[in-house]
Every structure is written in structure tokens, then in C-alpha cells.
Design a protein around this motif. Sequence first.
Motif, mmCIF file in Angstrom:
data_model
loop_
_atom_site.group_PDB
_atom_site.id
_atom_site.type_symbol
_atom_site.label_atom_id
_atom_site.label_comp_id
_atom_site.label_asym_id
_atom_site.label_seq_id
_atom_site.Cartn_x
_atom_site.Cartn_y
_atom_site.Cartn_z
ATOM 1 N N SER A 1 2.955 -12.121 -5.984
ATOM 2 C CA SER A 1 2.085 -11.388 -5.053
ATOM 3 C C SER A 1 1.187 -10.423 -5.815
ATOM 4 O O SER A 1 1.353 -9.200 -5.728
ATOM 5 N N ASN B 1 -0.304 -7.112 -4.501
ATOM 6 C CA ASN B 1 0.513 -5.915 -4.323
ATOM 7 C C ASN B 1 0.371 -4.919 -5.471
ATOM 8 O O ASN B 1 0.997 -3.862 -5.441
ATOM 9 N N ASP C 1 5.908 2.009 -1.088
ATOM 10 C CA ASP C 1 4.643 2.022 -1.818
ATOM 11 C C ASP C 1 4.832 3.053 -2.922
ATOM 12 O O ASP C 1 5.212 4.195 -2.654
#
Length: 166
Positions: free
Chosen positions: A21, A24, A100
Motif C-alpha cells: 500500500s 499509505n 496515523d
Amino acid sequence: MLKINLLRAALMQAMPELKASPKNLIMWVDRGKAVSRDTADFSFAFEFQLNVLLVEFAGDIAAFALAILIWLRTNQPDLFAMGADAFDFEVDILDNGKSDVQIRLQLRQNVEATITPGGVTATYLPEPDPLFPDDLPFGGLEEMPLLQSITVNGEDLPSWDAVDGG
């Protein structure tokens, strides 16, 4: 800038979930400036804050920090030195077991300007070899097997194969 590309490549290599990914991993520069090196030519340095954001990160921040610290050892050794603040970070814990994670690095990239008959050529300069009192191999992720097994607070984290479904 060279260091941004080098760090992105190192993180992709160290953290297989980023290969799966890549969206990200977000990087941007704040507070950048060009600094004169007071040389006879036009050589200068970029100084900037590099922000590295991992979106919806399910792993342990220690793995992320380790990858960055190993990168710093070669690419910004003054931040790796004993007692130096290598980076600062913020973590926003999300409701789905992910976070995050933002890391901020204060980096410097020296650029040599060479005057030629055809104009001026700019070349990014490598960092000088630091003198470390240890016997660890000098270099980055390609020279050391990394992030295959990490223990945090006495607990082994799951292997990357388990994390990415492999």
C-alpha cells in the motif's frame, strides 16, 4: 531532493506493508531554505523539515523508528549521534486498531555547484563517513537483515509475513 527519494526507498524496503500500500506513505517538506556555503562557486545546502506520514499504520512504531534510525546513520549521521534528537513524532490512534504516525526530520542536503564552460552543474553530495565506535557494518538496510524479528518490551512482534498475510 535526493534524501527524500533515498528515505522513501529505504522505508519501502524495510516495511513490506508499504510495498502493498504505497499510498499509505506520504512525504512533504516544510520550512525549506537554501543556505550559502560561502564557497568560491555557487555551492549551497538545502535545510528542511521532512514530514513522513504513515496512514492507517497497524504495526508498532518501533519498527518504523528503527528503519528511519538506520537510514539516518548513513544519510544524516549528526541526527544519529549520541544525545541528538533524531526526530519528533505524533501518533493519532484511530478506532480501527490502526494509527496515523507522523515523523518530522530536520535534514540538510549539500549541493556542489561546478562551473563548466557550458554552464553550472549541480551535484548532491553524500554525507561524510561518520566515525562510530562500534563494529556494526556501515550502511543501511541493504547491509543488515532488518525488521524480520523485533522484540518490544519483551514481546516478539509478529513477523512481517504474518502482518502482510504472507
